[in-house]
Design a protein around this motif. Structure first.
Motif, mmCIF file in Angstrom:
data_model
loop_
_atom_site.group_PDB
_atom_site.id
_atom_site.type_symbol
_atom_site.label_atom_id
_atom_site.label_comp_id
_atom_site.label_asym_id
_atom_site.label_seq_id
_atom_site.Cartn_x
_atom_site.Cartn_y
_atom_site.Cartn_z
ATOM 1 N N SER A 101 7.067 61.995 -58.639
ATOM 2 C CA SER A 101 7.199 62.653 -59.937
ATOM 3 C C SER A 101 8.661 62.745 -60.341
ATOM 4 N N ALA A 102 8.898 63.079 -61.602
ATOM 5 C CA ALA A 102 10.270 63.280 -62.079
ATOM 6 C C ALA A 102 10.937 64.427 -61.332
ATOM 7 N N VAL A 103 10.147 65.456 -60.999
ATOM 8 C CA VAL A 103 10.688 66.598 -60.246
ATOM 9 C C VAL A 103 11.093 66.165 -58.846
ATOM 10 N N ASP A 104 10.250 65.344 -58.194
ATOM 11 C CA ASP A 104 10.597 64.815 -56.871
ATOM 12 C C ASP A 104 11.915 64.054 -56.934
ATOM 13 N N ALA A 105 12.025 63.168 -57.932
ATOM 14 C CA ALA A 105 13.220 62.331 -58.054
ATOM 15 C C ALA A 105 14.465 63.174 -58.310
ATOM 16 N N GLU A 106 14.365 64.147 -59.198
ATOM 17 C CA GLU A 106 15.522 64.993 -59.511
ATOM 18 C C GLU A 106 15.951 65.803 -58.289
ATOM 19 N N SER A 107 14.979 66.291 -57.513
ATOM 20 C CA SER A 107 15.313 67.165 -56.379
ATOM 21 C C SER A 107 15.979 66.423 -55.236
ATOM 22 N N MET A 112 21.882 66.638 -57.498
ATOM 23 C CA MET A 112 21.254 67.864 -57.009
ATOM 24 C C MET A 112 21.667 68.161 -55.575
ATOM 25 N N LEU A 113 21.714 67.145 -54.732
ATOM 26 C CA LEU A 113 22.098 67.369 -53.334
ATOM 27 C C LEU A 113 23.534 67.875 -53.230
ATOM 28 N N VAL A 114 24.403 67.414 -54.129
ATOM 29 C CA VAL A 114 25.784 67.911 -54.152
ATOM 30 C C VAL A 114 25.799 69.401 -54.508
ATOM 31 N N VAL A 115 24.973 69.801 -55.475
ATOM 32 C CA VAL A 115 24.888 71.219 -55.840
ATOM 33 C C VAL A 115 24.325 72.036 -54.672
ATOM 34 N N LEU A 116 23.288 71.522 -54.015
ATOM 35 C CA LEU A 116 22.696 72.237 -52.886
ATOM 36 C C LEU A 116 23.709 72.438 -51.758
ATOM 37 N N GLU A 117 24.669 71.533 -51.664
ATOM 38 C CA GLU A 117 25.693 71.643 -50.627
ATOM 39 C C GLU A 117 26.558 72.886 -50.811
#
Length: 307
Positions: A101-107, A112-117
């Motif tokens: 899904s688009a949500v899967d791809a965005e997450s 996003m991974l840079v923000v999660l860091e």
């Protein structure tokens, strides 16, 4: 996976959930190698457990891999804080199948991974399990061994933090692919003007060489500077590889269309993109640290689904 028997029912249960376990661990760690290690360790824990007491194998395994990833994340934070230049996640090739899904791809996107860091390990685990995998606060509390009240507080902090740093709306996937294809053509053709048209005025390029290869140690900002950087790729020797010996191709990376640059014997870099609502490129993430290119070099394709 080490020590598995094709006829072992416990192995079959584990294999059924293996993709989900990797999806959780990778989003928590931003590293395919570390995520694979966490999944392997989860198998050892699963093998040693009294499985007759396990009512819900999926929840049990998710809890194990979340805990293992959380431990690993805490132990690697100092390395990432003392990293040479910007630290970017390890890119992976994703399948982009109909279940994604688009949500899967965005997450799982680099942005996003840079923000999660920037979250604490606990906040990251809670955000990923709640917002991406839709676990309840009670289930997460059990997984991360915290009270439900603590999990709710962490979830609130993480959600506010991510919202402040990540655009909620972006261009649709078809538009993103179209812009990436045009960027690819302009880069391989050295067309600065065409590149400028695709970039947001305040676009930022993040480059990760990890001290292993020469890269910009600070973000490169501005459309003209970033366009010049990419237009020059086909005219200069890069990491000892002549332009004539370098090949570039469009590949699905971290849920979106990205670019892989290859030399005669190895992958030398990947580039992925962030977009605004109008489809202009707002950020580029260029990973050139050879230690982070193994998953792409191996050609492993990952299912990043969340179900």
């Amino acid at each position: 996976m080490t020590g598995l028997s094709a006829t072992d029912p416990d192995q079959q249960v584990f294999h059924e959930h293996r993709g989900l376990l990797f999806s959780v661990a990778y989003r928590l760690l931003g590293s395919a190698a570390d995520a694979e290690d966490a999944v392997q360790d989860a198998w050892f824990r699963w093998s040693a457990a009294d499985r007759s007491q396990v009512a819900d194998a999926k929840a049990y395994l998710t809890r194990i891999v979340s805990n293992l990833a959380l431990e690993r994340l805490r132990s690697t934070r100092h390395k990432r804080e003392t990293y040479v230049g910007p630290w970017l996640p390890e890119p992976i090739v994703t399948d982009g199948g109909p279940a994604e899904s688009a949500v899967d791809a965005e997450s799982v996107s680099m942005g996003m991974l840079v923000v999660l860091e920037t979250l604490s390990p606990l906040e990251r685990a809670v955000f990923v399990l709640k917002e991406v995998f839709d676990f309840s606060h009670a289930e997460i509390a059990e997984a991360v061994e915290r009270s439900e009240a603590a999990v709710r507080q962490a979830a609130h902090r993480a959600r506010e933090h991510v919202r402040a740093r990540r655009r909620r709306f972006t261009a649709d996937r078809a538009r993103q692919r179209e812009v990436t294809e045009r960027f690819f053509a302009a880069t391989t053709g050295g067309d600065v003007n065409a590149l400028m048209e695709l970039l947001s005025p305040d676009v930022t390029l993040w480059t990760d060489g990890g001290g292993k290869v020469r890269q910009a140690l600070r973000p490169v900002v501005g459309a003209a500077t970033v366009a010049g950087w990419f237009a020059a790729i086909g005219t200069v020797t890069y990491q000892g590889i002549e332009p004539a010996d370098m090949k570039a191709e469009l590949v699905r990376i971290n849920g979106g269309t990205g670019i892989v640059f290859r030399g005669p014997e190895r992958v030398i870099a990947t580039v992925t993109f962030d977009f605004d609502a109008d489809g202009r490129i707002t950020a580029l993430h260029n990973v050139a640290n050879p230690d982070k290119l193994q998953a792409v070099t191996d050609g492993t394709t990952y299912d990043i689904g969340t179900r």
